[in-house]
Design a protein around this motif. Structure first.
Motif, PDB file in Angstrom:
ATOM      1  N   ARG A 119       7.798  -4.697  -1.864  1.00  0.00           N
ATOM      2  CA  ARG A 119       6.661  -3.993  -1.266  1.00  0.00           C
ATOM      3  C   ARG A 119       5.923  -3.257  -2.377  1.00  0.00           C
ATOM      4  NH1 ARG A 119       9.241  -5.976   2.647  1.00  0.00           N
ATOM      5  NH2 ARG A 119       8.925  -5.338   4.823  1.00  0.00           N
ATOM      6  N   GLU A 120       4.668  -3.581  -2.565  1.00  0.00           N
ATOM      7  CA  GLU A 120       3.847  -2.910  -3.570  1.00  0.00           C
ATOM      8  C   GLU A 120       2.969  -1.872  -2.881  1.00  0.00           C
ATOM      9  OE1 GLU A 120       0.544  -3.800  -7.083  1.00  0.00           O
ATOM     10  OE2 GLU A 120       1.476  -5.462  -5.989  1.00  0.00           O
ATOM     11  N   VAL A 121       3.117  -0.629  -3.292  1.00  0.00           N
ATOM     12  CA  VAL A 121       2.310   0.458  -2.737  1.00  0.00           C
ATOM     13  C   VAL A 121       1.089   0.627  -3.628  1.00  0.00           C
ATOM     14  CG1 VAL A 121       2.245   2.895  -2.122  1.00  0.00           C
ATOM     15  CG2 VAL A 121       4.340   1.574  -1.762  1.00  0.00           C
ATOM     16  N   ALA A 122      -0.089   0.384  -3.043  1.00  0.00           N
ATOM     17  CA  ALA A 122      -1.327   0.439  -3.826  1.00  0.00           C
ATOM     18  C   ALA A 122      -1.854   1.856  -3.963  1.00  0.00           C
ATOM     19  CB  ALA A 122      -2.387  -0.448  -3.185  1.00  0.00           C
ATOM     20  N   SER A 123      -1.557   2.714  -2.992  1.00  0.00           N
ATOM     21  CA  SER A 123      -2.042   4.097  -3.081  1.00  0.00           C
ATOM     22  C   SER A 123      -1.322   4.956  -2.051  1.00  0.00           C
ATOM     23  CB  SER A 123      -3.559   4.175  -2.839  1.00  0.00           C
ATOM     24  OG  SER A 123      -3.868   3.773  -1.505  1.00  0.00           O
ATOM     25  N   VAL A 124      -1.438   6.266  -2.255  1.00  0.00           N
ATOM     26  CA  VAL A 124      -0.972   7.258  -1.286  1.00  0.00           C
ATOM     27  C   VAL A 124      -2.211   8.008  -0.810  1.00  0.00           C
ATOM     28  CG1 VAL A 124       0.437   9.310  -0.911  1.00  0.00           C
ATOM     29  CG2 VAL A 124       1.274   7.495  -2.407  1.00  0.00           C
ATOM     30  N   ASP A 125      -2.395   8.034   0.504  1.00  0.00           N
ATOM     31  CA  ASP A 125      -3.620   8.601   1.056  1.00  0.00           C
ATOM     32  C   ASP A 125      -3.288   9.839   1.892  1.00  0.00           C
ATOM     33  OD1 ASP A 125      -5.018   6.332   0.023  1.00  0.00           O
ATOM     34  OD2 ASP A 125      -4.277   5.180   1.742  1.00  0.00           O
ATOM     35  N   PRO A 126      -3.586  11.048   1.370  1.00  0.00           N
ATOM     36  CA  PRO A 126      -3.323  12.282   2.137  1.00  0.00           C
ATOM     37  C   PRO A 126      -4.134  12.309   3.429  1.00  0.00           C
ATOM     38  CG  PRO A 126      -3.718  12.764  -0.184  1.00  0.00           C
ATOM     39  CD  PRO A 126      -4.104  11.327   0.022  1.00  0.00           C
ATOM     40  N   GLN A 127      -3.537  12.825   4.503  1.00  0.00           N
ATOM     41  CA  GLN A 127      -4.175  12.927   5.811  1.00  0.00           C
ATOM     42  C   GLN A 127      -4.319  14.402   6.212  1.00  0.00           C
ATOM     43  OE1 GLN A 127      -5.033   9.823   7.541  1.00  0.00           O
ATOM     44  NE2 GLN A 127      -4.589   9.220   5.412  1.00  0.00           N
ATOM     45  N   GLY A 128      -4.910  15.180   5.311  1.00  0.00           N
ATOM     46  CA  GLY A 128      -5.080  16.596   5.581  1.00  0.00           C
ATOM     47  C   GLY A 128      -3.740  17.310   5.697  1.00  0.00           C
ATOM     48  N   ASP A 129      -3.608  18.153   6.720  1.00  0.00           N
ATOM     49  CA  ASP A 129      -2.362  18.897   6.918  1.00  0.00           C
ATOM     50  C   ASP A 129      -1.314  18.083   7.665  1.00  0.00           C
ATOM     51  OD1 ASP A 129      -3.504  21.052   5.677  1.00  0.00           O
ATOM     52  OD2 ASP A 129      -4.199  21.978   7.545  1.00  0.00           O
ATOM     53  N   VAL A 130      -1.684  16.879   8.087  1.00  0.00           N
ATOM     54  CA  VAL A 130      -0.781  16.075   8.911  1.00  0.00           C
ATOM     55  C   VAL A 130       0.306  15.432   8.074  1.00  0.00           C
ATOM     56  CG1 VAL A 130      -0.623  14.120  10.504  1.00  0.00           C
ATOM     57  CG2 VAL A 130      -2.603  15.649  10.571  1.00  0.00           C
ATOM     58  N   GLY A 131      -0.063  14.912   6.900  1.00  0.00           N
ATOM     59  CA  GLY A 131       0.892  14.216   6.053  1.00  0.00           C
ATOM     60  C   GLY A 131       0.200  13.202   5.174  1.00  0.00           C
ATOM     61  N   CYS A 132       0.828  12.073   4.939  1.00  0.00           N
ATOM     62  CA  CYS A 132       0.285  11.041   4.055  1.00  0.00           C
ATOM     63  C   CYS A 132       0.548   9.658   4.642  1.00  0.00           C
ATOM     64  CB  CYS A 132       0.943  11.104   2.676  1.00  0.00           C
ATOM     65  SG  CYS A 132       0.639  12.606   1.758  1.00  0.00           S
ATOM     66  N   ARG A 133      -0.398   8.756   4.361  1.00  0.00           N
ATOM     67  CA  ARG A 133      -0.194   7.337   4.632  1.00  0.00           C
ATOM     68  C   ARG A 133      -0.055   6.601   3.313  1.00  0.00           C
ATOM     69  NH1 ARG A 133      -4.126   7.528   9.190  1.00  0.00           N
ATOM     70  NH2 ARG A 133      -2.989   6.975  11.101  1.00  0.00           N
ATOM     71  N   LEU A 134       0.624   5.457   3.362  1.00  0.00           N
ATOM     72  CA  LEU A 134       0.714   4.578   2.201  1.00  0.00           C
ATOM     73  C   LEU A 134      -0.143   3.348   2.437  1.00  0.00           C
ATOM     74  CD1 LEU A 134       4.577   4.557   1.509  1.00  0.00           C
ATOM     75  CD2 LEU A 134       2.868   6.224   0.783  1.00  0.00           C
ATOM     76  N   SER A 135      -0.762   2.885   1.380  1.00  0.00           N
ATOM     77  CA  SER A 135      -1.448   1.598   1.440  1.00  0.00           C
ATOM     78  C   SER A 135      -0.508   0.574   0.831  1.00  0.00           C
ATOM     79  CB  SER A 135      -2.766   1.660   0.657  1.00  0.00           C
ATOM     80  OG  SER A 135      -3.390   0.388   0.651  1.00  0.00           O
ATOM     81  N   VAL A 136       0.162  -0.202   1.706  1.00  0.00           N
ATOM     82  CA  VAL A 136       1.152  -1.177   1.270  1.00  0.00           C
ATOM     83  C   VAL A 136       0.516  -2.554   1.282  1.00  0.00           C
ATOM     84  CG1 VAL A 136       3.475  -2.089   1.650  1.00  0.00           C
ATOM     85  CG2 VAL A 136       2.937   0.264   2.314  1.00  0.00           C
ATOM     86  N   VAL A 137       0.529  -3.223   0.139  1.00  0.00           N
ATOM     87  CA  VAL A 137      -0.127  -4.524  -0.003  1.00  0.00           C
ATOM     88  C   VAL A 137       0.455  -5.515   1.001  1.00  0.00           C
ATOM     89  CG1 VAL A 137      -0.557  -6.460  -1.565  1.00  0.00           C
ATOM     90  CG2 VAL A 137      -0.622  -4.109  -2.434  1.00  0.00           C
ATOM     91  N   ALA A 138      -0.442  -6.145   1.766  1.00  0.00           N
ATOM     92  CA  ALA A 138      -0.089  -7.200   2.730  1.00  0.00           C
ATOM     93  C   ALA A 138       0.905  -6.718   3.785  1.00  0.00           C
ATOM     94  CB  ALA A 138       0.467  -8.431   2.013  1.00  0.00           C
ATOM     95  N   ALA A 139       0.852  -5.438   4.143  1.00  0.00           N
ATOM     96  CA  ALA A 139       1.757  -4.908   5.175  1.00  0.00           C
ATOM     97  C   ALA A 139       1.023  -3.848   5.985  1.00  0.00           C
ATOM     98  CB  ALA A 139       3.023  -4.337   4.553  1.00  0.00           C
ATOM     99  N   PRO A 140       0.073  -4.260   6.878  1.00  0.00           N
ATOM    100  CA  PRO A 140      -0.749  -3.287   7.612  1.00  0.00           C
ATOM    101  C   PRO A 140       0.054  -2.383   8.542  1.00  0.00           C
ATOM    102  CG  PRO A 140      -1.076  -5.533   8.428  1.00  0.00           C
ATOM    103  CD  PRO A 140      -0.305  -5.650   7.154  1.00  0.00           C
TER     104      PRO A 140
END
Length: 743
Positions: A119-140
């Motif tokens: 699994r290749e993680v392309a980025s970490v995307d903060p979601q304000g005070d809620v937490g973070c999402r990961l952008s995982v290549v080819a894994a929506p």
């Protein structure tokens, strides 16, 4: 991980954590969350490769948990002593196997641990005070999850310039095998990777493991080790551009014969180059052991005009497929090893914006590398099956003055204190020692107080050694001087009334350590007594009395009972009683402050006595003679009731321990003499190499035996086979005799 959980960054229960990277850091983080917060809903571990610890699997590079601590005391301990994913020294492949085995066990018992490889993680995307999402290549679907916290543990990445013949540090090295005569080996880089490759190139077909063991096991290195520590302190006190470590090493005191032995081990008929673009050959942020190994190779070649080892500083190399140019010099290497560091910036590229927004940490080169110590909170959170404190040696003193003088001459500082009922146990650290020790002051004299304190120590720690240090009374002013030392190999408890009691209880405390000290102390720098005489050491019986003696008739009565009596104290029997039926060894070393004649010792005499006792203890530490932990106790219960120890005080002196101490003095003495004769026989008949062969034949790890000399190794071997293998002293005598007769 402890700090994250403590701060509340992750919801409890039902929080989610993502970890990017399944190297050693990522696996440890995942295991820590699972063990420390089992109520989390998910711990997701993402790894780009198809394997966990993929760099280390199968690698023959040597890893040691305390490599960066050498030459400090305790740095030869093979065990990392971690509460989770613990490991012991070995090749990287072996270490990876140890860690993965434990990780799989944790995984099998964890409901929320999700391991996602490839699994290749392309980025970490903060979601304000809620937490973070990961952008995982080819894994929506995996990219849609919101995590309370994300741990980026991608490591430093692959090395730069890994092309063609220049292979990664972690792949099997060609330097272990035979090379063509007149080969030219070129190593560029003076980090630890470069120094390791250089020493493997300079030494003939020796792995990093063998080079390390050759140096750390070399006899009579005490003065060298002390000088190395002094240089290290000076290097970190100065600015790096003002201090030349390599030039300082030129003045090191080296044992006789060391450079000749190094010369014999160097690779013949091959030219070896070490290059760095930095202005100085050695960097202070590398391991002292790696630097020292490289220095020995260079100096052995230099001082014998051998001319096969060269080093160059300060120029950027020009690299082509055939040659490497350094200034006006051109080298055509047969093998090249370019250790220019890892591509850490490239590895962090997907997370660059987060890294730029975070506070900048100090440069790694700003801190002396050393094994980090877990704080109490982390130890308690993750260490349900480990010791409350990682202490191998506990020292017990009686009087406040003894305690104060121990700290003064040991040059230690109290890092923290544990209270077990009314007993305070200080955790003492020393800059020259890689491990802490426990220190207890009783505050009152007598075997009962000492026994209670020792029992409480054993409830909190799992020490390999309990040491009693302080003042004692000598028994013979004709052969002993004020400030001389006493070491007990037997302790006899005697009640004192108008006359000496006819009954007594005797404890055998003649351990392998006592035997080693007795055989080798003459060469130790123990200092001088107040009168300027070289400090002496007496070995024999310590009489542990219940009242202060002030009459010579009483002393003579004690001597008439046992002519091996060398001193008198009031605490040692209680400690020995508390250690009954334990594998923990007991060392009693005291300085003579009076002769039980009613004369009070002055301040200078007490200072001299305590200084000598601490010096002897310190020398045993520096020579790595002290034993490992006993490994027999599980102290989770002590933590469960906040270090409270329930102890029947009468058990210490009047319980089952008495069956152990009611031993015939003559029988005990004959056994001491017999065991000592075996040690002396092995030490006199076996060289170190032959002793190593005997250990191999007996399936005993020679390198893990305490000590450096033949006598020390023989004593440690006897102790090991008796306590760990269940082999009697007589059986060892028979095996050694048969083995030698087969030569």
């Amino acid at each position: 991980m402890d700090a994250i959980l403590e701060s509340g960054l992750v919801r409890r229960p039902n929080g989610r954590v993502a970890i990017i990277g399944a190297g050693a850091s990522g696996l440890t983080a995942a295991a820590a969350f699972v063990v420390g917060a089992p109520d989390l809903k998910e711990v997701a571990l993402f790894e780009k490769s198809d394997k966990l610890l993929h760099l280390q699997q199968g690698s023959d590079r040597y890893l040691h948990p305390h490599l960066y601590d050498w030459p400090a005391v305790g740095s030869l301990d093979f065990d990392a002593r971690l509460p989770i994913l613990n490991w012991a020294a070995g090749t990287a492949g072996e270490v990876a196997s140890q860690i993965l085995t434990q990780f799989e066990e944790i995984k099998s018992n964890a409901k929320g641990l999700n391991v996602l490889t490839q699994r290749e993680v392309a980025s970490v995307d903060p979601q304000g005070d809620v937490g973070c999402r990961l952008s995982v290549v080819a894994a929506p679907s995996e990219s849609a999850v919101v995590y309370d916290a994300v741990i980026i543990a991608v490591g430093y990445g692959y090395e730069r310039e890994i092309v063609g013949e220049n292979k990664s540090y972690w792949v099997p090295s060609p330097l272990i095998g035979a090379l063509q005569p007149k080969s030219t080996l070129f190593i560029s880089g003076n980090g630890d990777g470069g120094l390791v490759d250089f020493t493997m190139a300079a030494f003939n077909r020796m792995t990093h493991t063998h080079i390390t063991q050759f140096i750390t096991g070399y006899p009579d290195l005490e003065s060298t080790r002390k000088a190395l520590l002094d240089i290290e302190k000076a290097a970190w006190a100065a600015t790096e551009d003002q201090f030349d470590v390599f030039e300082q090493y030129r003045s090191l005191p080296l044992p006789n014969g060391l450079l000749l032995n190094v010369l014999d081990l160097l690779r013949p008929n091959c030219e070896v180059w070490l290059h760095t673009r930095e202005p100085k050959l050695f960097r202070r942020d590398t391991a002292v052991l790696n630097r020292f190994a490289a220095f020995l190779a260079i100096i052995a070649d230099e001082r014998t005009n051998r001319g096969l080892i060269r080093y160059r500083l300060g120029s950027e190399p020009t690299v082509s497929p055939e040659t490497i140019s350094i200034g006006q010099e051109r080298v055509s290497p047969t093998h090249r090893f370019l250790r220019f560091g890892a591509e850490s910036k490239k590895n962090m590229e997907p997370f660059k914006s987060l890294a730029n927004a975070a506070p900048r940490p100090p440069s790694a080169s700003s801190f002396r590398p050393a094994t980090p110590k877990l704080n109490k909170s982390a130890t308690q959170r993750f260490g349900s099956n480990s010791r409350i404190e990682d202490v191998r040696i506990v020292v017990i003193t009686t009087l406040d003055r003894e305690y104060e003088l121990f700290l003064k001459h040991f040059e230690g500082s109290v890092a923290r204190t544990i209270h077990v009922e009314d007993t305070a146990i200080d955790i003492v650290e020393n800059d020259d020692i890689a491990e802490p020790i426990g220190l207890v002051r009783l505050g009152e004299a007598g075997s009962l107080a000492a026994g209670v304190a020792a029992a409480r120590v054993l409830e909190v720690f799992d020490p390999g050694m309990v040491v009693n240090i302080g003042f004692a009374a000598g028994v013979d002013p004709q052969t002993q001087r004020l400030g001389d030392l006493i070491v007990a190999d037997r302790i006899t408890a005697v009640a004192i009334g108008e006359k000496v009691d006819s009954t007594a209880k005797t404890a055998n405390v003649r351990s392998s350590l006592v035997v080693s000290i007795e055989a080798n102390w003459h060469d130790w720098p123990l200092g001088e007594t107040i009168g300027g005489a070289k400090r002496g050491v007496s070995f024999g019986t310590i009489v542990s009395v219940d009242k202060v003696l002030a009459k010579q008739e009483q002393v003579q009565a004690l001597l008439s009972r046992d002519r091996r009596t060398v001193g008198i104290d009031m605490e040692s029997y209680g400690i020995a009683a508390a250690l009954f039926d334990r594998e923990t060894q007991f060392l009693m070393v005291r300085g003579i402050a009076d002769f039980a004649d009613g004369a009070k010792a002055d301040i200078a005499t007490k200072e001299s006595a305590m200084e000598g006792a601490v010096r002897l203890f310190g020398e045993a530490l520096r020579r790595d003679l002290l034993p490992p932990r006993s490994g027999t106790l599980d102290k989770a219960s002590a933590r469960a009731h906040d270090y409270t120890v329930k102890l029947d005080r009468t058990e210490v002196l009047n319980g089952t321990a008495n069956t152990y101490f009611q031993v015939s003095t003559n029988r005990a003495l004959s056994e001491f003499e017999y065991r000592n004769s075996i040690i002396e026989k092995i030490a006199s008949k076996f060289s170190l190499d032959r002793l190593r062969s005997l250990c191999i034949a007996m399936n005993v790890d020679f390198e893990r035996l305490n000590g450096k000399t033949r006598g020390e190794k023989a004593a440690s071997l006897l102790y090991h086979v008796e306590h760990d293998l269940g082999v009697s002293a007589r059986d060892l005598d028979w095996v050694a005799t048969r083995f030698r007769s087969s030569d």
